[in-house]
Design an enzyme around this catalytic site. Structure first.
Site, short mmCIF file in Angstrom:
data_model
loop_
_atom_site.label_atom_id
_atom_site.label_comp_id
_atom_site.label_asym_id
_atom_site.label_seq_id
_atom_site.Cartn_x
_atom_site.Cartn_y
_atom_site.Cartn_z
N ARG A 78 67.77 -10.73 -10.21
CA ARG A 78 69.08 -10.54 -9.66
C ARG A 78 69.34 -9.07 -9.30
NH1 ARG A 78 71.31 -14.76 -14.01
NH2 ARG A 78 69.72 -13.75 -15.24
N ASP A 133 58.82 -0.03 -12.37
CA ASP A 133 58.64 0.68 -13.64
C ASP A 133 57.13 0.71 -13.91
OD1 ASP A 133 59.41 1.83 -16.08
OD2 ASP A 133 59.78 -0.08 -17.03
N ASN A 163 53.95 -3.89 -13.07
CA ASN A 163 53.42 -5.22 -13.36
C ASN A 163 54.13 -6.34 -12.60
OD1 ASN A 163 51.25 -4.81 -15.27
ND2 ASN A 163 52.81 -4.06 -16.67
P1 IMP Z 1 57.91 -3.40 -14.19
O1 IMP Z 1 57.24 -4.74 -14.15
O2 IMP Z 1 57.58 -2.68 -15.48
O3 IMP Z 1 57.66 -2.55 -12.99
O4 IMP Z 1 59.44 -3.67 -14.37
C1 IMP Z 1 60.27 -3.93 -13.33
C2 IMP Z 1 61.52 -4.62 -13.84
O5 IMP Z 1 61.94 -4.12 -15.12
C3 IMP Z 1 62.65 -4.35 -12.92
O6 IMP Z 1 62.71 -5.29 -11.88
C4 IMP Z 1 63.85 -4.41 -13.85
O7 IMP Z 1 64.28 -5.73 -13.97
C5 IMP Z 1 63.33 -3.94 -15.16
N1 IMP Z 1 63.62 -2.50 -15.41
C6 IMP Z 1 62.73 -1.50 -15.49
N2 IMP Z 1 63.33 -0.33 -15.73
C7 IMP Z 1 64.66 -0.59 -15.78
C8 IMP Z 1 65.82 0.24 -16.00
O8 IMP Z 1 65.77 1.47 -16.18
N3 IMP Z 1 67.02 -0.41 -15.97
C9 IMP Z 1 67.13 -1.76 -15.77
N4 IMP Z 1 66.07 -2.55 -15.57
C10 IMP Z 1 64.85 -1.99 -15.57
#
Ligand code: IMP
Ligand code: MG
Length: 193
Positions: free
Chosen positions: A53, A114, A117
């Site tokens: 979302r 982030d 993944n």
């Molecule tokens: P990744 O798979 O580690 O790249 O995470 C991506 C997902 O983690 C994003 O789509 C967010 O839903 C969540 N996320 C990562 N960092 C934050 C943050 O600082 N605030 C809120 N959601 C986050």
């Protein structure tokens, strides 16, 4: 500590350490991204795919800054395990796209990258459906935390390693409506790990 602790949702001011990107700065950057995308996709069948979302607010502002004809669709994914932020490559499709993306120029619209993944899994999932092209537009990029290399074709802002909220991003599902990106006060809210 949850913002819903004790059945009451705290006012965002109680969880905010500082505003990282204010509304005006966000809107200016989104206008520039929209103009760039409009130029790059001029002769193409641009199809924006929004990941629910968190990217909703970004999508609705971005599409108003895109001057060429385009279509939109939505998909939702979740990491395995409630409250888990780092998915280690494991994402589950909880709502699929309405339309086939075969032969279309897909631009994935994401809120924040982030570890990388989530994006990496989504790209894998969509590539097998044979779009004409598949690119990524992310509002925020926490480059320092990257675990998997992912291509980001359009990036709004590179941000430091801090947990952020507002403008689509939530703290326990709240505060998505804030028009700015704020840094959470780590003494008041523990981000999911
Ligand atoms: P990744 O798979 O580690 O790249 O995470 C991506 C997902 O983690 C994003 O789509 C967010 O839903 C969540 N996320 C990562 N960092 C934050 C943050 O600082 N605030 C809120 N959601 C986050
Ligand atoms: Mg997300």
């Amino acid at each position: 500590m949850r913002p819903t602790l004790g059945g009451t949702v705290l006012a965002y001011q109680e969880l905010l350490k500082e505003i990282l990107i204010d509304e005006e700065t966000l809107q200016e950057r989104i206008a520039a991204l929209g103009a760039e995308i409009s130029r790059d996709y001029k002769e193409k069948s641009l199809h924006l795919v929004c990941i629910l979302r968190g990217a909703v607010m970004f999508l609705t502002d971005l599409m108003r800054q895109i001057s060429i004809p385009h279509t939109i669709d939505f998909m939702a994914i979740s990491s395995y395990g409630a409250g888990i932020r780092k998915s280690h490559g494991q994402v589950r499709l909880t709502m699929d796209l309405k339309d086939d993306i075969g032969g279309r120029d897909v631009l994935l619209v994401e809120d924040i990258i982030d570890s990388g993944n989530t994006l990496s899994s989504v790209l894998e999932l969509l590539t097998v459906r044979k779009p004409a092209s598949l690119k990524v537009c992310a509002l925020l990029d926490k480059t320092e935390r990257r675990e998997v290399a992912v291509p980001i074709d359009y990036c709004g802002f590179v941000i430091p390693d801090a947990f952020v909220f507002g403008y689509g991003l939530d703290l326990d599902e709240y505060y998505r409506n804030l028009p700015f990106i704020g840094i959470v006060n780590p003494q008041r809210f523990q981000p999911p790990e």
